[in-house]
Scaffold this active site. Structure first.
Site, PDB file in Angstrom:
ATOM      1  N   GLU A 130      -8.479   4.430   4.719  1.00 47.17           N
ATOM      2  CA  GLU A 130      -8.290   3.831   3.392  1.00 47.17           C
ATOM      3  C   GLU A 130      -8.382   4.930   2.339  1.00 47.17           C
ATOM      4  OE1 GLU A 130      -7.500   0.739   2.989  1.00 47.17           O
ATOM      5  OE2 GLU A 130      -8.052  -0.191   4.896  1.00 47.17           O
ATOM      6  N   GLU A 167       0.861  -1.188   0.000  1.00 49.92           N
ATOM      7  CA  GLU A 167       0.000   0.000   0.000  1.00 49.92           C
ATOM      8  C   GLU A 167       0.894   1.234   0.000  1.00 49.92           C
ATOM      9  OE1 GLU A 167      -2.883  -0.456   3.127  1.00 49.92           O
ATOM     10  OE2 GLU A 167      -3.588  -2.378   2.340  1.00 49.92           O
TER      11      GLU A 167
END
Length: 334
Positions: free
Chosen positions: A222, A68
């Site tokens: 997120e 990520e």
């Protein structure tokens, strides 16, 4: 234990991004030290910057999942710019680059999910590389918040594996006190976050640990979709980057473009055995709506069905280890 790469592969990568991804804080540490801050590096991938007097304490973590990479780029550019105007830093800051080994290897994790290690009981995962890394992060986090003032934040920045009805969303522990929780959700709106899920129980995440043990307004955020380091579309992070920069500089609050929709957790779907099967694939979009009575999953004789008129599924993943969360069911409340 798996042998880990010592550095990222050679290739074109902007200097600040490579430095942060490799946990090389030398340049920014020198700039903040020169500006009179107390700068420490208590462990590989962890930097703390403090000033005299009581200030808000802000922990920013990135790379808890090694694949990520978007937040790594965002924070790299932000930190580099801030260090060149070091006196503008208005908070005590801890920066944590989470799973350094996985980042260097271009993998999500080495042995197991680091963001399930922040709990006492780890079972068979105790001897993993991620368990050892979590212990290092816990020690540094405890030292950072020890003696800190009442304003404590932890922003754990991620990007999602799968598409989502809400491209940006956050998980906020219910145990955060009302006032800091309200301020945190307000900041999430400034950061362009579309949805907030209130979480009643820990599944071993880093942000929940900080909220539970250090009274921090902690959240897992997120920010859009996973991308390759150095090739992320940074336009998807503009609002979050601006909100984070403002927070660290103590800037006046801007007007939020939107207020996040708020969801309560209806239930955690826990994988009990190898017989576990979901009624839909792990490619299912986050916040996909299911109607009352529809099957969610079955695990031997245990059958999970939708109990409310409508529930939305988040993080569906039947491939997790036994005992871990395979999905989260939420209901909208605001």
């Amino acid at each position: 234990m798996t042998d880990l790469p010592k550095a990222l592969p050679a290739g074109p990568l902007p200097g600040p991004v490579r430095a942060l991804a490799e946990a090389d804080f030398s340049a920014v540490a020198q700039r903040f030290s020169a500006a009179g801050f107390a700068v420490t590096q208590p462990a590989d991938g962890i930097l703390t910057i403090k000033a005299e007097g009581e200030r808000p304490s802000v922990l920013v973590s990135v790379g808890v999942h090694g694949d990520e990479t978007g937040p790594i780029e965002v924070v790299a550019y932000l930190l580099d710019a801030l260090s060149q105007q070091a006196s503008s830093l208005a908070v005590n800051l801890m920066l944590c680059v989470g799973n350094i080994g996985a980042i260097r290897a271009g993998k999500r994790f080495i042995d197991a999910d680091l963001n399930r290690m922040f709990r006492k009981e780890r079972g068979s995962l105790e001897g993993t590389a991620e368990a050892a890394r979590a212990d290092v992060m816990i020690t540094a986090t405890t030292a950072f918040f020890d003696g800190a003032g009442p304003v404590r934040w932890h922003l754990d920045l991620h990007t999602a594996i799968r598409p989502s009805v809400y491209p940006t969303f956050a998980i906020v522990p219910e145990l955060i006190a009302e006032q800091p929780r309200r301020e945190l959700i307000e900041w999430l709106g400034l950061a362009g976050i579309g949805a907030v899920i209130m979480n009643p129980a820990s599944v071993g995440t880093y942000s929940y640990y900080s909220a539970e043990h250090h009274a921090a307004a902690g959240t897992t955020v997120e920010l859009g979709r996973i991308g390759t380091l150095g090739q992320n579309d940074l336009s998807q992070f503009v609002d979050a980057s601006q909100a984070l920069d403002d927070l660290l500089r103590g800037a006046a609050k801007r007007e939020a473009k939107q207020q996040p929709h708020v969801f309560n957790t209806a239930r955690q779907i826990i994988k009990l055995s190898d017989k576990f099967q979901m009624a839909f694939g792990k490619e299912t979009h986050n916040f996909t709506a299911l109607k009352q009575g529809e099957e969610i999953a079955r695990d031997g004789d245990t059958i999970y069905t939708v109990q409310h008129p409508e529930e939305l599924v988040v993080f569906p993943n039947p491939d997790v280890r036994i005992g871990l969360r395979a999905g989260l069911m939420v209901v909208r409340v605001a």
